[in-house]
Structures are given as structure tokens and as C-alpha cells.
Scaffold this active site. Structure first.
Site, PDB file in Angstrom:
ATOM      1  CG  HIS A   1      25.963  24.346  32.705  1.00 63.16           C
ATOM      2  ND1 HIS A   1      26.012  23.832  31.448  1.00 63.16           N
ATOM      3  CD2 HIS A   1      27.182  24.829  32.980  1.00 63.16           C
ATOM      4  CE1 HIS A   1      27.224  24.012  30.962  1.00 63.16           C
ATOM      5  NE2 HIS A   1      27.959  24.612  31.882  1.00 63.16           N
TER       6      HIS A   1
ATOM      7  NE  ARG B   1      42.564  23.054  36.092  1.00 60.65           N
ATOM      8  CZ  ARG B   1      42.305  23.486  37.325  1.00 60.65           C
ATOM      9  NH1 ARG B   1      41.570  24.566  37.518  1.00 60.65           N
ATOM     10  NH2 ARG B   1      42.784  22.836  38.373  1.00 60.65           N
TER      11      ARG B   1
ATOM     12  NE  ARG C   1      46.602  22.783  32.226  1.00 63.27           N
ATOM     13  CZ  ARG C   1      46.148  22.185  33.324  1.00 63.27           C
ATOM     14  NH1 ARG C   1      46.952  21.678  34.211  1.00 63.27           N
ATOM     15  NH2 ARG C   1      44.855  22.090  33.539  1.00 63.27           N
TER      16      ARG C   1
ATOM     17  CD  GLU D   1      50.210  18.578  36.661  1.00 61.89           C
ATOM     18  OE1 GLU D   1      49.102  18.761  37.155  1.00 61.89           O
ATOM     19  OE2 GLU D   1      50.401  18.491  35.443  1.00 61.89           O
TER      20      GLU D   1
ATOM     21  CG  ASN E   1      44.384  19.506  42.145  1.00 57.42           C
ATOM     22  OD1 ASN E   1      44.492  19.798  43.326  1.00 57.42           O
ATOM     23  ND2 ASN E   1      43.813  20.301  41.261  1.00 57.42           N
ATOM     24  CG  ASP E   2      47.242  15.606  37.855  1.00 64.03           C
ATOM     25  OD1 ASP E   2      46.460  14.637  37.952  1.00 64.03           O
ATOM     26  OD2 ASP E   2      47.098  16.507  37.018  1.00 64.03           O
TER      27      ASP E   2
ATOM     28  NE  ARG F   1      42.468  15.543  39.498  1.00 58.94           N
ATOM     29  CZ  ARG F   1      43.072  16.586  38.936  1.00 58.94           C
ATOM     30  NH1 ARG F   1      44.379  16.543  38.680  1.00 58.94           N
ATOM     31  NH2 ARG F   1      42.429  17.676  38.658  1.00 58.94           N
TER      32      ARG F   1
ATOM     33  CB  CYS G   1      48.458  26.093  40.413  1.00 54.81           C
ATOM     34  SG  CYS G   1      49.046  24.759  39.364  1.00 54.81           S
TER      35      CYS G   1
HETATM   36  C1  PEP Z   1      46.878  19.972  39.465  1.00 55.99           C
HETATM   37  O1  PEP Z   1      47.020  18.841  38.997  1.00 55.99           O
HETATM   38  O2  PEP Z   1      47.086  20.268  40.666  1.00 55.99           O
HETATM   39  C2  PEP Z   1      46.414  21.075  38.604  1.00 55.99           C
HETATM   40  C3  PEP Z   1      46.357  22.301  39.074  1.00 55.99           C
HETATM   41  O3  PEP Z   1      46.019  20.776  37.336  1.00 55.99           O
HETATM   42  P1  PEP Z   1      44.601  20.091  37.009  1.00 55.99           P
HETATM   43  O4  PEP Z   1      43.770  20.138  38.260  1.00 55.99           O
HETATM   44  O5  PEP Z   1      44.026  20.874  35.874  1.00 55.99           O
HETATM   45  O6  PEP Z   1      45.007  18.699  36.621  1.00 55.99           O
HETATM   46 MG    MG Z   2      47.096  18.552  36.858  1.00 55.51          MG
END
Ligand code: PEP
Ligand code: MG
Length: 566
Positions: free
Chosen positions: A190, A278, A314, A413, A436-437, A447, A484
Site C-alpha cells: 500500500h 476481477r 469475470r 487460459e 498470464n495463465d 507465473r 486480457c
Molecule cells: C490472465 O490469466 O491473463 C488473466 C487476465 O487473469 P488473472 O491475471 O486474473 O489470472
Molecule cells: Mg487468469
């Protein structure tokens, strides 16, 4: 002298270095005679009350300066002070053991901080700084230390500290702190969040800190900070312009957010939509489930404020490393391969159904879309869609307003979802690639594991082929395909994604204006040609080189400029 840190806030800060002394507290164990026990309890409760008073004042100041969203950080501090377990432990300890308040209080807070430091979830781990901040405030009152003395700055300076709590950052002079460097704390602590609201870091893009830079590096930083001011001005001019290529191809640019208050940033960034809301934050950091009404209020506020722009909610991506212990989640040996996302939601149909109902109810107030995370089979999608159909039926029969045509899609994902994307496209209205996933599962690398961060490579051919395959399958079925994950927020990668046929890109509000500028400076057919060439390459290094060569010519120099001399 050069140091490397974690970049917490974009920007360049230049100025003399001013150290912030470490604050020490002399806490000793002192026996409290029986007749003074109640006075000691009183002394402790007054210190809590005085701390509450300070925090409320800071909260109001931050709300006026940065908005309600950032001010909520201090609500968490008030919750720590109001924790009944804290009060029972300290007051009970004074009465039972005859020990002094500061000794018992510090012992309790150290226990909480040690527990938080060991949790795997980065966000929760970084909450340790909040606990320490509150601890210090109460100790100051108990020991009569007075407020922490912050240095007086007479010109823009770089403040260097072991650590700094959010309530102290709030008191810094915004005009005179050019950058803030701390030994401890992460990107999402924070202190960093409030500091980000208030200005720069040393090289907040790369995390590089240079003390007494050599003349060429000093010149580089000066030029870079002037360029940044100029870039900021030209990017702000694009705020209300669409993300359209030179040959007229329109791309939907969405923002990724976590809290309803983030809508201010989304609108300021000039987004077309929210491509990823999210919703986990409703379920985390609390002792019980959020009610349907509470969720409706939050989702409705977002839908209404964004209307007529669309918002994708989501559904809960809990489990694994996002632990909500009241739902029975526990630490797992392989959290990312564990009980998470849609698997977890389908295991709790009542909790999931409540969320789906709240999203449907919010859909009466704006353009709402919904998607499911972590899908890996057709069966999971079918079961989630069945729940949605049941909820919509129920709302219809009860006459509750909602949008019966609400678009429902899913996140791509997992490699499994990529390979059955043709099957999934029959039932889903859209895909949003969670890169990302998808990257971590395709490359089989955690990750969150810092030792593997060099392997986290969005431009690996396997990742690009997965995206290509998904876009083709989606388009063949007449579905739109978005992305995303973080990779959408890099201007060069965004051009590659445009070329791969992605219809929507969603990213953090900070990245959005630069991506918009990049999309507006290329032709779609050029991007498609670059993408076709990239798909033929056999290694990420070659793709990077291709992007460097081709996009250096196509994009304005500030979007491809080297950001650091190091
Ligand atoms: C992703 O996995 O790319 C995603 C956008 O979801 P999160 O980062 O919340 O897992
Ligand atoms: Mg994800």
C-alpha cells in the site's frame, strides 16, 4: 553506483538523495501491579482510539486528494485496530499475566506480520506493511514518541528509507518528493500504491536506481523525463479518440480493474470498455461471504458509470493461491494446478449462483457481459451456462429486471481450452484470452516463481500459435476474440495481436493510452503481415527481433524508445 529494485511506479525522478531515519521503538517487558491493571487497559484502549483518530484524518485527506478508492486502504487500517482478537489478547494479557500493553501488543502484531509474510499470495504478503504501519502508530502513542519526523525538503528530492508505511507516504510533500526508494515492500504494497498516486520513482519503468550517475546516464534521465512530459501531453489528447488503425480497422480497447472505484481511471484513460473486472476482491480479506445485495450494488455502480460502454465481469477466480478460508480453501502443493477458477465455483453452486444472479441484476443498468476463468473442458462450460440459464429463468419468473441477452463468454487460459476452442465456440458468445495463465500453463512454469521469471515469454512460438488457433476457431464460429493478459498492454505486442486478428485488447489503465497511440499509427494489413511472418519463426528471440525491426519504422519513436541506459 547502480542498484536494481522492483519498479513500483512509472516515471523518472531526479534529485538529491535524502535518507529517512529508521524509527526504533524501545519496547520492554514491564510487570504491572494488580492495582494498576485497569489503568493499563485504559492506557491501551486510549492509544487505539488516538490511532483511529489519526487514521481517519489521513483517510479524509487522501479521499480529498486522490479519491475514495485510494482512501479505502485506510479502512483496512481501521479494521486492524477494531479486531476483537487483538483487543482480547492484549487486554486479557494485561489482566491475566500482569504484563504491560506495549509488550503484549507488539508480540501480537509480530505474530500477525510473521504469518502474513509466509503466505504465498503476493497481494496478501504485501499487506504485512499495513500491519507494521498500524503497529508503529499505536506504539508511538503508547510510548509517547510523537509522530515520525519526516525530513523537510526544500527542493525535489529522492527519499530513501528502509520502509515507509502508507500513512507516512500520505504525509509526504507531493511537490518535493521526486522519487521514493525503499529497501522493503513490493509493487502492490500500500505504501507503493499511495506513492504511485502521488508521483514518480527513480526509474519506475525498470526499477533501476543510480546514485551519482555518470554524465551520459544523467543526461539520458534528464532527456527521458522531458520526453515523458511531452508524451503525457500527446497521449492525453487521444483520450476521446477511438483505437482505429490507419486503414480503418477498429479495435475495442478495454481496461482491467479490480475495484468499482477504478472506473475513474478507466474513463480518464479513454477506454472503450472494461474487458476484465476481477471480482475476487469481494471474497478475499474478509471473514464471510459477500451478500448478493452487496455485489449487486458494486456491479451496478460499475455498469451504470460505464454505460453505454460494455463491462465484462469475470466470475470468481478463487482457490489455489487466492485463499478464502471461510470457503474451505487451504494451502495446496500445486495451487495453480489445483482447486481454482471454474472448478472451485462449480463445487460451490450456491455461492456461484449468487454471484451470477448479482451480475444478471446489474445487467438491467448497463451493458454487462460475463465470463468464466480457467475453463478446461466443455463439461465445465456447459455446467456454468446451465447455472446461468437457471438464474435467468428464475429472475424472469419473479419479474426481476435483467438483460436476458447478456453475452456470456469464457477465458482461454489453459492449453486444453485452446485445443477445444472450436467446441467451446459453439456455446460461448466470445473468448477472452487470459495470457498470464495461458503462458504459465503452455510453458509449464509457475507465473509467481521469481526464479523462472526469465522463462515467462509471451512471444514463444507455442504461445503465439495458441493465440492464432483460438482466434481462428472463434472467428470461424462467428465469435469475437479478445485478450486480457499483461501482454496486451505492450505497444509492440499489441500490434502483433492486432495482426493475429484479436478483436479486443484489455489492459491496465496505465498502459492503455500508449497502446491506443500504437494502434492508431499502423495499418491493419501491415500488422497482419508482421503476424504472419512471426508465426513462421521458431524462437521468441527471432520474433522479438522481427518486431524491433518492423515496428521501429512503423511506430512513433516514443513508443519504441529505449527506456533506460542500463
Ligand atoms: C490472465 O490469466 O491473463 C488473466 C487476465 O487473469 P488473472 O491475471 O486474473 O489470472
Ligand atoms: Mg487468469
Amino acid at each position: 553506483m547502480k542498484f536494481e529494485g522492483i519498479a513500483a511506479s512509472p516515471g523518472i525522478g531526479i534529485g538529491p538523495v535524502v535518507p529517512l531515519e529508521r524509527e526504533e521503538f524501545a519496547v520492554r517487558e514491564i510487570p504491572v501491579p494488580r492495582e494498576r491493571v485497569e489503568l493499563e487497559v485504559e492506557r491501551f484502549l486510549s492509544a487505539l482510539e488516538a490511532s483511529r483518530h489519526d487514521i481517519r484524518a489521513i483517510r479524509d485527506g487522501i479521499a480529498a486528494e486522490l479519491g475514495e478508492h485510494d482512501a479505502r486502504i485506510y479502512d483496512a487500517h481501521l479494521l486492524i485496530l477494531d479486531d476483537p482478537v487483538l483487543q482480547d489478547t492484549v487486554c486479557g494479557g494485561i489482566r491475566r499475566e500482569g504484563r504491560n500493553a506495549e509488550f503484549l501488543f507488539r508480540g501480537f502484531m509480530e505474530g500477525v506480520a510473521a504469518h502474513l509474510e509466509n503466505v504465498k499470495d503476493t497481494y496478501l504478503r504485501e499487506r504485512t506493511a499495513d500491519v507494521v504501519d498500524v503497529e508503529r502508530r499505536v506504539l508511538r502513542h503508547l510510548l509517547g514518541n510523537g509522530p515520525r519526523v519526516l525530513p523537510r525538503l526544500d527542493r525535489p528530492s529522492i527519499l530513501i528509507a528502509h520502509d515507509i508505511g502508507p500513512s507516512e507516504v500520505a504525509l509526504l510533500d507531493r511537490e518535493r518528493v521526486a522519487a521514493l526508494v525503499t529497501e522493503v515492500g513490493g509493487r502492490t504494497s500500500h505504501g507503493a500504491i499511495v506513492a504511485r498516486g502521488r508521483g514518480g520513482a527513480v526509474d519506475g519503468f525498470s526499477g533501476h536506481v543510480e546514485i551519482d550517475p555518470e554524465p551520459p546516464a544523467a543526461a539520458f534521465y534528464h532527456t527521458r523525463s522531458l520526453q515523458l512530459e511531452q508524451e503525457g501531453r500527446s497521449l492525453r489528447m487521444l483520450q476521446s479518440e477511438p483505437a482505429v488503425t490507419l486503414d480503418g480497422r477498429r479495435v475495442e480497447l478495454g481496461a482491467n480493474i479490480e475495484l468499482p472505484g477504478d472506473v475513474d481511471h478507466v474513463l480518464a484513460a479513454g477506454a472503450d470498455s472494461i474487458g476484465l473486472f476481477r471480482t475476487e476482491f469481494f471474497y478475499l480479506n474478509r471473514a464471510e461471504l459477500p451478500s448478493e445485495e452487496e455485489q449487486v450494488r458494486a456491479y451496478r455502480e460499475v455498469a451504470e458509470r460505464m454505460s453505454p460502454r460494455p463491462v465484462i465481469f469475470r466470475t470468481m477466480d478463487l482457490g489455489g493461491d487466492k485463499v478464502a478460508s471461510y470457503l474451505g480453501t487451504t494451502h495446496e502443493a500445486n495451487p495453480f494446478l489445483g482447486w481454482r477458477g471454474i472448478r472451485f465455483a462449480l463445487f460451490h453452486p450456491e455461492v456461484f449462483r449468487t454471484q451470477i444472479r448479482a451480475i444478471y441484476r446489474a445487467s438491467a443498468h448497463g451493458r454487462v457481459r460475463m465470463m468464466f476463468p480457467m475453463v478446461s473442458s466443455q463439461d465445465e462450460l456447459a455446467r456454468a451456462l446451465q447455472l446461468c440459464a437457471d438464474v435467468a429463468d428464475e429472475l424472469r419468473s419473479r419479474g426481476v429486471p435483467h438483460d436476458p441477452g447478456l453475452e456470456i463468454g469464457l477465458m482461454i487460459e489453459t492449453p486444453s481450452a485452446v485445443w477445444i476452442s472450436d467446441v467451446l465456440a459453439r456455446e460461448a458468445r466470445f473468448f477472452s484470452i487470459g495470457s498470464n495463465d495461458l503462458i504459465q500453463y503452455t510453458l509449464a512454469m509457475d507465473r509467481d516463481n521469481e526464479r523462472l521469471s526469465h522463462l515467462y515469454e509471451p512471444l514463444e512460438p507455442s504461445v503465439l500459435r495458441s493465440i492464432h488457433h483460438t482466434v481462428e476457431a472463434g472467428h470461424r464460429a462467428g465469435r469475437w476474440v479478445g485478450i486480457c493478459g499483461e501482454m496486451a498492454g505492450d505497444p509492440r505486442t499489441a500490434i502483433l495481436l492486432l495482426g493475429l486478428g484479436v478483436d479486443e485488447l484489455s489492459m491496465s489503465c496505465y498502459d492503455l493510452p500508449r497502446v491506443k497511440a500504437a494502434l492508431r499509427s499502423v495499418r491493419h494489413e501491415e500488422a497482419a503481415e508482421v503476424a504472419a511472418r512471426a508465426l513462421e519463426l521458431s524462437a521468441a528471440g527471432a520474433v522479438k527481433e522481427l518486431l524491433r525491426q518492423r515496428l521501429e519504422v512503423l511506430l512513433p519513436s516514443f513508443l519504441v524508445a529505449k527506456r533506460s541506459p542500463l
